[in-house]
Motif scaffolding. Sequence first.
Motif, PDB file in Angstrom:
ATOM      1  N   LEU A  73       0.838  -1.185   0.000  1.00 39.91           N
ATOM      2  CA  LEU A  73       0.000   0.000   0.000  1.00 39.91           C
ATOM      3  C   LEU A  73       0.874   1.237   0.000  1.00 39.91           C
ATOM      4  O   LEU A  73       1.982   1.238   0.519  1.00 39.91           O
ATOM      5  N   ILE A  74       0.355   2.260  -0.646  1.00 37.46           N
ATOM      6  CA  ILE A  74       1.071   3.518  -0.806  1.00 37.46           C
ATOM      7  C   ILE A  74       0.112   4.623  -0.410  1.00 37.46           C
ATOM      8  O   ILE A  74      -1.035   4.642  -0.868  1.00 37.46           O
ATOM      9  N   LEU A  75       0.545   5.529   0.415  1.00 39.25           N
ATOM     10  CA  LEU A  75      -0.284   6.649   0.844  1.00 39.25           C
ATOM     11  C   LEU A  75       0.189   7.898   0.112  1.00 39.25           C
ATOM     12  O   LEU A  75       1.358   8.253   0.201  1.00 39.25           O
ATOM     13  N   VAL A  76      -0.717   8.529  -0.640  1.00 42.15           N
ATOM     14  CA  VAL A  76      -0.351   9.719  -1.406  1.00 42.15           C
ATOM     15  C   VAL A  76      -1.223  10.899  -1.002  1.00 42.15           C
ATOM     16  O   VAL A  76      -2.347  10.729  -0.536  1.00 42.15           O
ATOM     17  N   GLU A  77      -0.683  12.085  -1.193  1.00 42.60           N
ATOM     18  CA  GLU A  77      -1.418  13.328  -1.021  1.00 42.60           C
ATOM     19  C   GLU A  77      -1.834  13.807  -2.398  1.00 42.60           C
ATOM     20  O   GLU A  77      -1.006  13.882  -3.310  1.00 42.60           O
ATOM     21  N   ALA A  78      -3.112  14.119  -2.579  1.00 40.13           N
ATOM     22  CA  ALA A  78      -3.606  14.629  -3.856  1.00 40.13           C
ATOM     23  C   ALA A  78      -4.771  15.564  -3.579  1.00 40.13           C
ATOM     24  O   ALA A  78      -5.496  15.407  -2.591  1.00 40.13           O
ATOM     25  N   ASP A  79      -4.955  16.543  -4.462  1.00 40.94           N
ATOM     26  CA  ASP A  79      -6.056  17.494  -4.301  1.00 40.94           C
ATOM     27  C   ASP A  79      -7.416  16.851  -4.505  1.00 40.94           C
ATOM     28  O   ASP A  79      -8.410  17.285  -3.931  1.00 40.94           O
ATOM     29  N   ASN A  80      -7.457  15.815  -5.359  1.00 42.32           N
ATOM     30  CA  ASN A  80      -8.722  15.167  -5.672  1.00 42.32           C
ATOM     31  C   ASN A  80      -8.440  13.778  -6.252  1.00 42.32           C
ATOM     32  O   ASN A  80      -7.283  13.375  -6.377  1.00 42.32           O
ATOM     33  N   LEU A  81      -9.505  13.067  -6.609  1.00 44.98           N
ATOM     34  CA  LEU A  81      -9.354  11.722  -7.145  1.00 44.98           C
ATOM     35  C   LEU A  81      -8.535  11.715  -8.421  1.00 44.98           C
ATOM     36  O   LEU A  81      -7.712  10.820  -8.629  1.00 44.98           O
ATOM     37  N   ASP A  82      -8.718  12.696  -9.273  1.00 45.12           N
ATOM     38  CA  ASP A  82      -7.944  12.745 -10.522  1.00 45.12           C
ATOM     39  C   ASP A  82      -6.440  12.789 -10.242  1.00 45.12           C
ATOM     40  O   ASP A  82      -5.647  12.143 -10.926  1.00 45.12           O
ATOM     41  N   GLY A  83      -6.048  13.555  -9.227  1.00 40.19           N
ATOM     42  CA  GLY A  83      -4.633  13.616  -8.856  1.00 40.19           C
ATOM     43  C   GLY A  83      -4.122  12.283  -8.336  1.00 40.19           C
ATOM     44  O   GLY A  83      -3.005  11.871  -8.649  1.00 40.19           O
ATOM     45  N   ALA A  84      -4.930  11.600  -7.544  1.00 40.95           N
ATOM     46  CA  ALA A  84      -4.539  10.287  -7.023  1.00 40.95           C
ATOM     47  C   ALA A  84      -4.446   9.263  -8.148  1.00 40.95           C
ATOM     48  O   ALA A  84      -3.540   8.436  -8.187  1.00 40.95           O
ATOM     49  N   LEU A  85      -5.384   9.330  -9.095  1.00 44.33           N
ATOM     50  CA  LEU A  85      -5.349   8.419 -10.240  1.00 44.33           C
ATOM     51  C   LEU A  85      -4.117   8.667 -11.104  1.00 44.33           C
ATOM     52  O   LEU A  85      -3.506   7.723 -11.607  1.00 44.33           O
ATOM     53  N   ALA A  86      -3.749   9.921 -11.261  1.00 41.59           N
ATOM     54  CA  ALA A  86      -2.551  10.246 -12.042  1.00 41.59           C
ATOM     55  C   ALA A  86      -1.304   9.673 -11.373  1.00 41.59           C
ATOM     56  O   ALA A  86      -0.421   9.129 -12.037  1.00 41.59           O
ATOM     57  N   ALA A  87      -1.222   9.783 -10.045  1.00 41.48           N
ATOM     58  CA  ALA A  87      -0.077   9.224  -9.316  1.00 41.48           C
ATOM     59  C   ALA A  87      -0.047   7.703  -9.470  1.00 41.48           C
ATOM     60  O   ALA A  87       1.007   7.113  -9.696  1.00 41.48           O
TER      61      ALA A  87
END
Length: 114
Positions: A73-87
Amino acid sequence: MQYALLAYDPPEDTDRASRPIPDGLVDLLDGPKVSGWARLHAAGSATTLRNDSSGILLTDGPFIDSKEYLAGLILVEADNLDGALAAAEEMLREARCGTAIEVRPILDGRFRGA
């Protein structure tokens, strides 16, 4: 907002504990978007506890019987779902063929990387 990227490996990927993580993926995991990550042993090493009407049931193996298994598992910071999907997409491009990444928003928690 924090998002959990749940990495799944195919069942035939059994030597992962001795195999290094690809360099490109290591660079992304150590990057500014990732606030923590963990690599897990294969599903056969799991023990599951389940609370049911008769009490706590302990069983060997993962919670579900699946061809793929949760590998990390990886924990990421993103402004929204699109940012998390891009990561997740960027990491998936560096991962081994057959890997899948599930993206879920974090409700609450205290998980922090080392």
